[in-house]
Motif scaffolding. Structure first.
Motif, mmCIF file in Angstrom:
data_model
loop_
_atom_site.group_PDB
_atom_site.id
_atom_site.type_symbol
_atom_site.label_atom_id
_atom_site.label_comp_id
_atom_site.label_asym_id
_atom_site.label_seq_id
_atom_site.Cartn_x
_atom_site.Cartn_y
_atom_site.Cartn_z
ATOM 1 N N PRO A 31 -6.496 44.818 -94.915
ATOM 2 C CA PRO A 31 -7.137 45.921 -94.202
ATOM 3 C C PRO A 31 -6.874 45.843 -92.691
ATOM 4 O O PRO A 31 -6.802 44.766 -92.133
ATOM 5 C CB PRO A 31 -8.637 45.712 -94.476
ATOM 6 N N ARG A 32 -6.690 46.993 -92.055
ATOM 7 C CA ARG A 32 -6.468 47.024 -90.601
ATOM 8 C C ARG A 32 -6.705 48.442 -90.092
ATOM 9 O O ARG A 32 -6.851 49.381 -90.874
ATOM 10 C CB ARG A 32 -5.047 46.589 -90.254
ATOM 11 N N VAL A 33 -6.698 48.579 -88.779
ATOM 12 C CA VAL A 33 -6.714 49.904 -88.166
ATOM 13 C C VAL A 33 -5.257 50.359 -88.090
ATOM 14 O O VAL A 33 -4.404 49.622 -87.606
ATOM 15 C CB VAL A 33 -7.332 49.834 -86.748
ATOM 16 N N VAL A 61 -5.167 50.066 -95.449
ATOM 17 C CA VAL A 61 -4.662 48.779 -95.919
ATOM 18 C C VAL A 61 -3.198 48.643 -95.538
ATOM 19 O O VAL A 61 -2.409 49.558 -95.768
ATOM 20 C CB VAL A 61 -4.849 48.643 -97.446
ATOM 21 N N HIS A 62 -2.868 47.538 -94.925
ATOM 22 C CA HIS A 62 -1.468 47.264 -94.614
ATOM 23 C C HIS A 62 -0.851 46.614 -95.841
ATOM 24 O O HIS A 62 -1.266 45.535 -96.244
ATOM 25 C CB HIS A 62 -1.395 46.341 -93.396
ATOM 26 N N THR A 63 0.128 47.277 -96.432
ATOM 27 C CA THR A 63 0.642 46.855 -97.735
ATOM 28 C C THR A 63 1.725 45.780 -97.646
ATOM 29 O O THR A 63 2.256 45.356 -98.662
ATOM 30 C CB THR A 63 1.190 48.080 -98.491
ATOM 31 N N ILE A 109 3.721 42.810 -94.454
ATOM 32 C CA ILE A 109 3.504 42.185 -93.148
ATOM 33 C C ILE A 109 4.563 42.698 -92.195
ATOM 34 O O ILE A 109 5.664 43.061 -92.605
ATOM 35 C CB ILE A 109 3.539 40.634 -93.151
ATOM 36 N N ASP A 110 4.207 42.745 -90.902
ATOM 37 C CA ASP A 110 5.157 43.179 -89.885
ATOM 38 C C ASP A 110 5.674 41.963 -89.145
ATOM 39 O O ASP A 110 4.895 41.139 -88.655
ATOM 40 C CB ASP A 110 4.480 44.132 -88.896
ATOM 41 N N LEU A 111 6.995 41.871 -89.062
ATOM 42 C CA LEU A 111 7.640 40.750 -88.389
ATOM 43 C C LEU A 111 8.399 41.294 -87.197
ATOM 44 O O LEU A 111 9.156 42.262 -87.326
ATOM 45 C CB LEU A 111 8.590 40.043 -89.359
ATOM 46 N N PRO A 156 10.338 48.289 -82.552
ATOM 47 C CA PRO A 156 11.210 47.601 -83.508
ATOM 48 C C PRO A 156 10.464 46.504 -84.261
ATOM 49 O O PRO A 156 9.815 45.659 -83.641
ATOM 50 C CB PRO A 156 12.305 47.000 -82.612
ATOM 51 N N HIS A 157 10.490 46.543 -85.578
ATOM 52 C CA HIS A 157 9.923 45.470 -86.394
ATOM 53 C C HIS A 157 10.401 45.644 -87.820
ATOM 54 O O HIS A 157 10.909 46.694 -88.190
ATOM 55 C CB HIS A 157 8.386 45.474 -86.331
ATOM 56 N N LEU A 158 10.264 44.584 -88.584
ATOM 57 C CA LEU A 158 10.555 44.666 -90.014
ATOM 58 C C LEU A 158 9.224 44.709 -90.748
ATOM 59 O O LEU A 158 8.413 43.785 -90.629
ATOM 60 C CB LEU A 158 11.359 43.443 -90.489
ATOM 61 N N HIS A 159 8.994 45.792 -91.492
ATOM 62 C CA HIS A 159 7.834 45.840 -92.383
ATOM 63 C C HIS A 159 8.349 45.332 -93.733
ATOM 64 O O HIS A 159 9.240 45.923 -94.336
ATOM 65 C CB HIS A 159 7.306 47.278 -92.490
ATOM 66 N N PHE A 160 7.806 44.190 -94.185
ATOM 67 C CA PHE A 160 8.286 43.516 -95.388
ATOM 68 C C PHE A 160 7.176 43.496 -96.434
ATOM 69 O O PHE A 160 6.039 43.145 -96.125
ATOM 70 C CB PHE A 160 8.703 42.091 -95.013
#
Ligand SMILES: [Zn+2]
Length: 424
Positions: A303-305, A315-317, A319-321, A396-400
């Motif tokens: 869960p997040r904003v 819900v963040h499904t 992780i962001d790297l 810029p990020h990778l949503h994995f």
């Protein structure tokens, strides 16, 4: 006006009592838990159906999440007065053969069952986090004397816990991994550590064997070997360790292509079809540069904003790297697999989806550039794209993501990849 109202009422009540299509009765061919809604994310479960159960099909709906054309439809079915959804390809017109007879029963006659999981913990109490007494393995024969009163939901299966006895140790296992029909006649006894000596030739029996630079589960993965790979032992440790339910030692192997350390329980004298799951530590590689100084996690799973809409309780499904090199940093495949999907849309941006042998699926979103194509077979660590900020992204990020099962349920990627600052 009153006439029109009555007319509408007649239509509404008529359509609710008389379905527009005739219903058909089909047999279930796979154990499944009916879902309340036809969505992949839906975890609202109705009831379990087993192979051989008869269900009444009420209607078919398109499975929008399906990536395999054979999985294009979901059936809304009625079973024992309950209504829920099941993939249509789990239904068939004829009674399936070889129906496992395991059912939900509180007490049963002592009866023999066989293990279907590669390894299964026997626990003190009938619940998931209870103490571990011992392990049993695929095709092991166990005697069940009792089932728990209620169902549990584990790994997408809903089933009772079973009290089993094996070699005079009694304890509880999740019965979703038991069957009363022996699936394989192959006899398998784990190798004793003594049989693992320098110079011996062996075969890998893990489906995705992680070969490491040190004799430890914390060693860096230098290559991943397929199942059935011939190898030669070139070194061993002396200490016997207990891991994954096996007792063995670390062994350095060479397949002519690469060298490194593996846990000895994943090697066998002959080439056999049995596949163990190398679940030591984390099954996947970190999808960006593995050097801890090269990237950080900017948003964990859960869960997040929402960073774009600022909506609370989303819900963040995944992780962001965030790679310090920002745009264009290489994205690496987390494991061996096949690219099953590639698309560009307003939410994921440029997205690649990879199907892995272990049944899991990984998602790589917001890419600047694709470096692989749909249907391409890839190996762990292959460069598959470049980090970007396409789709719903603020930089810029990778949503994995890591997902599983027919319904592609979200899993916490932190359980599957080593995390910078956590596992190093
Ligand atoms: Zn994300």
């Amino acid at each position: 006006m009153k006439f029109l109202y009555t007319f509408l009422l007649i239509i509404i009540s008529y359509s609710s009592i008389s379905p527009s299509e005739p219903t058909e009765t089909l047999y279930v061919n796979k154990e499944y838990t009916l879902k309340a809604l036809p969505f992949e994310e839906n975890t609202d479960l109705i009831t379990v159906v087993y192979p051989g159960d008869q269900v009444e099909v009420i209607q078919l709906e398109e499975n929008l999440a399906a990536t395999n054309p054979n999985h294009a439809y979901l059936a809304k079915v009625r079973f024992n007065q309950k209504i829920g959804y099941i993939p249509y390809h789990f239904l068939q017109a004829k009674l399936p053969k070889n129906i496992p007879k395991i059912r939900k029963r509180a007490y049963v006659e002592p009866k023999k069952y066989y293990v279907t999981a590669s390894s299964l913990y026997v626990r003190e109490e009938p619940y998931r986090y209870s103490g571990i007494l011992t392990s049993i393995y695929r095709d092991d024969e166990v005697t069940v004397s009792q089932f728990s009163d209620t169902d549990d939901y584990i790994d997408g299966k809903s089933a009772k816990w079973a009290y089993v006895e094996k070699d005079s140790i009694g304890g509880w296992v999740f019965s979703g991994y038991l069957t009363d029909i022996r699936e394989s006649t192959e006899v398998y006894t784990p190798e004793t550590p003594d049989s693992l000596t320098v110079g011996k030739s062996k075969f890998t029996i893990a489906s995705n064997l992680h070969v490491r630079d040190e004799p430890s589960k914390f060693g860096t993965v230098v290559s991943i070997m397929p199942h059935g790979n011939p190898v030669k032992i070139i070194d061993t440790t002396n200490t016997i360790e207990s891991m994954n339910g096996f007792q063995s030692k670390w062994v350095k192997i060479d397949d002519g292509d690469s060298k490194g350390w593996v846990f000895g329980a994943f090697l066998y004298d002959t080439k056999i079809s049995k596949k163990l799951n190398d679940s030591l530590d984390k099954p996947f590689l970190y999808p960006l540069s593995p050097d801890p100084g090269d990237s950080r996690i900017t948003s964990p799973f859960g869960p997040r904003v929402d960073p774009v809409t600022k909506k609370k309780g989303t819900v963040h499904t995944g992780i962001d790297l965030y790679p310090y090199a920002r745009f264009g940093s290489p994205i690496y495949a987390a494991g061996d697999g096949v690219v099953i999907h590639q698309s560009s849309n307003t939410s994921f941006g440029n997205l690649t989806v990879v199907q892995h042998d272990n049944g899991l699926v990984t998602y790589y979103a917001h890419q600047q550039k694709f470096l692989v194509k749909q249907n391409e077979a890839i190996r762990a660590g292959d460069k598959i794209g470049e980090v970007g900020s396409t789709g719903k992204s603020t930089g810029p990020h990778l949503h994995f993501e890591v997902r599983t099962g027919m319904w592609k349920q979200y899993l916490d990627p932190g359980h599957y990849i080593p995390l910078p600052g956590v596992d190093e």
